[in-house]
Design a protein around this motif. Structure first.
Motif, PDB file in Angstrom:
ATOM      1  N   ARG A   1      22.364  63.400  21.270  1.00 21.93           N
ATOM      2  CA  ARG A   1      22.538  64.373  20.200  1.00 21.93           C
ATOM      3  C   ARG A   1      22.455  65.790  20.742  1.00 21.93           C
ATOM      4  O   ARG A   1      21.583  66.110  21.528  1.00 21.93           O
ATOM      5  CB  ARG A   1      21.433  64.141  19.174  1.00 21.93           C
ATOM      6  CG  ARG A   1      21.633  64.900  17.904  1.00 21.93           C
ATOM      7  CD  ARG A   1      20.557  64.532  16.897  1.00 21.93           C
ATOM      8  NE  ARG A   1      20.665  63.188  16.368  1.00 21.93           N
ATOM      9  CZ  ARG A   1      19.608  62.401  16.133  1.00 21.93           C
ATOM     10  NH1 ARG A   1      18.394  62.805  16.401  1.00 21.93           N
ATOM     11  NH2 ARG A   1      19.784  61.197  15.648  1.00 21.93           N
TER      12      ARG A   1
ATOM     13  N   GLY B   1      11.338  58.763   9.434  1.00 21.11           N
ATOM     14  CA  GLY B   1      11.552  58.028  10.690  1.00 21.11           C
ATOM     15  C   GLY B   1      11.931  59.043  11.763  1.00 21.11           C
ATOM     16  O   GLY B   1      12.956  58.937  12.416  1.00 21.11           O
TER      17      GLY B   1
ATOM     18  N   GLU C   1       6.624  59.170  10.445  1.00 18.93           N
ATOM     19  CA  GLU C   1       6.953  58.263  11.535  1.00 18.93           C
ATOM     20  C   GLU C   1       5.902  57.148  11.624  1.00 18.93           C
ATOM     21  O   GLU C   1       4.717  57.390  11.437  1.00 18.93           O
ATOM     22  CB  GLU C   1       7.009  59.120  12.828  1.00 18.93           C
ATOM     23  CG  GLU C   1       7.211  58.425  14.135  1.00 18.93           C
ATOM     24  CD  GLU C   1       8.351  57.415  14.191  1.00 18.93           C
ATOM     25  OE1 GLU C   1       9.502  57.783  13.917  1.00 18.93           O
ATOM     26  OE2 GLU C   1       8.068  56.241  14.500  1.00 18.93           O
ATOM     27  N   ALA C   2       6.383  55.917  11.923  1.00 21.44           N
ATOM     28  CA  ALA C   2       5.486  54.764  12.005  1.00 21.44           C
ATOM     29  C   ALA C   2       4.750  54.688  13.338  1.00 21.44           C
ATOM     30  O   ALA C   2       3.665  54.113  13.427  1.00 21.44           O
ATOM     31  CB  ALA C   2       6.289  53.481  11.818  1.00 21.44           C
TER      32      ALA C   2
ATOM     33  N   ASP D   1       4.186  54.380   6.872  1.00 14.58           N
ATOM     34  CA  ASP D   1       5.253  53.391   6.771  1.00 14.58           C
ATOM     35  C   ASP D   1       6.212  53.824   5.658  1.00 14.58           C
ATOM     36  O   ASP D   1       5.779  54.068   4.533  1.00 14.58           O
ATOM     37  CB  ASP D   1       4.596  52.044   6.419  1.00 14.58           C
ATOM     38  CG  ASP D   1       5.591  50.916   6.252  1.00 14.58           C
ATOM     39  OD1 ASP D   1       6.803  51.157   6.413  1.00 14.58           O
ATOM     40  OD2 ASP D   1       5.137  49.788   5.963  1.00 14.58           O
ATOM     41  N   LEU D   2       7.492  53.896   5.967  1.00 15.27           N
ATOM     42  CA  LEU D   2       8.473  54.330   4.955  1.00 15.27           C
ATOM     43  C   LEU D   2       8.573  53.361   3.775  1.00 15.27           C
ATOM     44  O   LEU D   2       9.047  53.732   2.707  1.00 15.27           O
ATOM     45  CB  LEU D   2       9.862  54.510   5.592  1.00 15.27           C
ATOM     46  CG  LEU D   2       9.990  55.625   6.632  1.00 15.27           C
ATOM     47  CD1 LEU D   2      11.377  55.616   7.252  1.00 15.27           C
ATOM     48  CD2 LEU D   2       9.713  56.992   6.008  1.00 15.27           C
TER      49      LEU D   2
ATOM     50  N   PHE E   1      17.789  60.081   9.764  1.00  9.67           N
ATOM     51  CA  PHE E   1      18.604  59.968  10.965  1.00  9.67           C
ATOM     52  C   PHE E   1      18.383  58.607  11.625  1.00  9.67           C
ATOM     53  O   PHE E   1      17.296  58.309  12.132  1.00  9.67           O
ATOM     54  CB  PHE E   1      18.230  61.063  11.978  1.00  9.67           C
ATOM     55  CG  PHE E   1      18.693  62.462  11.650  1.00  9.67           C
ATOM     56  CD1 PHE E   1      19.295  62.781  10.431  1.00  9.67           C
ATOM     57  CD2 PHE E   1      18.529  63.485  12.584  1.00  9.67           C
ATOM     58  CE1 PHE E   1      19.710  64.083  10.154  1.00  9.67           C
ATOM     59  CE2 PHE E   1      18.949  64.775  12.317  1.00  9.67           C
ATOM     60  CZ  PHE E   1      19.535  65.081  11.101  1.00  9.67           C
TER      61      PHE E   1
HETATM   62  C1  SAM Z   1      16.432  54.852  15.773  1.00  8.54           C
HETATM   63  S1  SAM Z   1      14.968  55.782  15.691  1.00  8.54           S
HETATM   64  C2  SAM Z   1      15.584  57.326  15.092  1.00  8.54           C
HETATM   65  C3  SAM Z   1      14.647  58.468  15.333  1.00  8.54           C
HETATM   66  C4  SAM Z   1      15.144  59.813  14.812  1.00  8.54           C
HETATM   67  N1  SAM Z   1      15.312  59.783  13.364  1.00  8.54           N
HETATM   68  C5  SAM Z   1      16.442  60.173  15.490  1.00  8.54           C
HETATM   69  O1  SAM Z   1      17.506  59.914  14.920  1.00  8.54           O
HETATM   70  O2  SAM Z   1      16.403  60.698  16.602  1.00  8.54           O
HETATM   71  C6  SAM Z   1      14.182  55.143  14.252  1.00  8.54           C
HETATM   72  C7  SAM Z   1      12.810  55.733  14.050  1.00  8.54           C
HETATM   73  O3  SAM Z   1      12.353  55.382  12.754  1.00  8.54           O
HETATM   74  C8  SAM Z   1      11.030  54.932  12.833  1.00  8.54           C
HETATM   75  N2  SAM Z   1      10.856  53.968  11.756  1.00  8.54           N
HETATM   76  C9  SAM Z   1      11.574  52.843  11.550  1.00  8.54           C
HETATM   77  N3  SAM Z   1      11.129  52.175  10.471  1.00  8.54           N
HETATM   78  C10 SAM Z   1      10.092  52.893   9.975  1.00  8.54           C
HETATM   79  C11 SAM Z   1       9.201  52.714   8.899  1.00  8.54           C
HETATM   80  N4  SAM Z   1       9.270  51.652   8.114  1.00  8.54           N
HETATM   81  N5  SAM Z   1       8.270  53.655   8.678  1.00  8.54           N
HETATM   82  C12 SAM Z   1       8.183  54.760   9.471  1.00  8.54           C
HETATM   83  N6  SAM Z   1       8.992  54.975  10.523  1.00  8.54           N
HETATM   84  C13 SAM Z   1       9.933  54.049  10.788  1.00  8.54           C
HETATM   85  C14 SAM Z   1      10.924  54.303  14.232  1.00  8.54           C
HETATM   86  O4  SAM Z   1       9.600  54.268  14.711  1.00  8.54           O
HETATM   87  C15 SAM Z   1      11.804  55.218  15.060  1.00  8.54           C
HETATM   88  O5  SAM Z   1      11.094  56.305  15.610  1.00  8.54           O
END
Ligand code: SAM
Length: 246
Positions: free
Chosen positions: A71, A94, A118-119, A146-147, A169
């Protein structure tokens, strides 16, 4: 020993909320190995050593996280804020390492409040350390949540300054893989407490090797039916959809 703790014995999974580990166990009929594999795919894989230790410049950290490495933050923020009037806060669901891109965000959005949810506990700690070291902690904060806990997320959104812009994202795949069809309900609920949403989907596979044809027509159809799509475009292997309420 309970199964949640057993799964969390692995370093990269240790700081995930129990609710997420429990969901993975449900999906895999309580198979510890399969749960770990599922969680690694959507959470652990992003935790490279550099990210875990928070070492290096922000550019290096942004480049080492698998979903942000391709990105170009200046380009993506420039495009997003081209059509979006003044916003008061950005709530990043996330967040991954996006918090480290705050200086780019500020360049295009002005001095907005930034909230990263963020988790992964390690990422949240790194993000908050960074904000503290840069003297940004009054306007920027990471939350370890947790989302799937929609009511908590909505509480945070309610407290955020309007106009609220929500980032989703590259997070839909993780939500869908832990609970099928959850993201539709999620988007509808989040939209109630926000003014504008930017959702992105990766157009390449995690490994980046093969081009994968996920058309994800379901999401396009769902968004068109329920929201007003302001823009839908591709940028460096990422599809970006900007929408608001009808
Ligand atoms: C593919 S990464 C994308 C990170 C960032 N949004 C980006 O696009 O650069 C997905 C992120 O979402 C977080 N995530 C996924 N499911 C989640 C949840 N249920 N609760 C909180 N965070 C979550 C993961 O830990 C990870 O850091």
């Amino acid at each position: 020993m309970n199964l949640i703790n057993e799964v969390k014995k692995k370093k990269e999974l240790r700081y995930l909320p129990d609710s997420i580990v429990k969901r993975a166990l449900n999906r895999t009929h309580n198979n510890v190995k399969d749960s770990r594999a599922l969680l690694r795919k959507y959470f652990g894989v992003f935790l490279t050593n550099r990210v875990l230790k928070g070492k290096g410049s922000i550019e290096e950290i942004l480049k080492t996280h698998i979903s942000s490495k391709k990105r170009n933050y200046e380009s993506i923020y420039r495009e997003i804020f081209k059509i979006t009037e003044i916003v008061g806060s950005v709530i990043d669901l996330g967040a991954g390492v996006n918090g480290f891109s705050y200086k780019y965000l500020r360049e295009f959005a002005g001095p907005v409040e930034y909230i990263g949810i963020e988790a992964s506990g390690q990422l949240v700690d790194q993000m908050n350390n960074y904000f503290k070291n840069e003297g940004l902690e009054t306007s920027c904060k990471g939350f370890h949540l947790d989302l799937f806990n929609i009511s908590e997320i909505k509480k945070i959104l309610r407290k955020s300054t309007k106009k609220r812009l929500v980032f989703m994202f590259q997070v839909i795949d993780a939500l869908e893989n832990l609970q099928k069809n959850f993201s539709k309900e999620f988007i509808i609920e989040i939209a109630k407490e926000s003014e504008i949403i930017v959702l992105t989907l990766s157009t390449t596979s995690l490994s980046g090797r093969k081009k994968f044809q996920v058309k994800r027509t379901w999401i396009t159809r769902f968004l068109e039916e329920n929201f007003n799509i302001k823009r839908d475009f591709n940028l460096n292997g990422e599809r970006i959809i900007i929408f608001d309420k009808k």
